[in-house]
Design a protein around this motif. Structure first.
Motif: not given
Length: 165
Positions: A35-37, A78-88, A100-102
């Motif tokens: 979360c970078d929190e 994490s994806c900016e739009e889908h926080h539960e998804k990992i940037v791939e 991948t969804l984006c």
């Protein structure tokens, strides 16, 4: 950003991000790599108990400050739009990392979409990255000097104030 967050955590006390949203100030004890929190003790426990964030990796701030943590920079993004998804993937057309969804929804017509690994290849050794690293080192030294000067000035003010009183 992870490098800057790590540097900020190493430098000073961090406040709990969750409490700050509610206009409270509590000292943070941990940092979530996903979360970078930062979290105080109470929010840390809550973060561990939620199903969504139970498997997130939390690192004690004391470990980060002492340099004893096994923190890896940009461990997971994490994806900016889908926080539960990992940037791939990375869209070169829009200069944007995404999941991948984006990629299938928003970037399907883009011609230059590549894996995040391919996009990052060679970035560490690039001239721009090397220059940026040197500039950051210089700025960090300058900031350290400013902070030290500020402490000295504060000490002098306190001494002068005591003498006047």
């Amino acid at each position: 950003m992870s490098m800057l967050d790590k540097r900020a955590i190493q430098r000073s006390e961090k406040l709990c991000n969750s409490c700050q949203v509610n206009n409270k100030t509590k000292e943070a004890i941990s940092w979530c790599t996903i979360c970078d929190e930062t979290f105080c003790e109470q929010c840390d426990e809550c973060h561990k108990s939620f199903k969504f964030s139970a498997k997130h990796k939390l690192i004690l701030i004391k470990e980060i400050q002492s340099g004893n943590s096994d923190l890896k920079i940009s461990e997971v993004l994490s994806c900016e739009e889908h926080h539960e998804k990992i940037v791939e993937v990375y869209c070169l057309d829009h200069s944007k990392p995404c999941c991948t969804l984006c990629a299938t929804r928003s970037h399907r017509k883009c011609e230059n979409v590549t894996s995040i690994e391919n996009a990052a290849t060679g970035i560490k050794g690039s001239k721009h990255t090397t220059n940026l690293g040197k500039t950051l080192d210089v700025r960090n030294k300058e900031i350290d000097e400013i902070l030290e000067n500020r402490k000295d000035c504060l000490s002098k003010i306190e001494t002068t104030s005591e003498n006047i009183i």
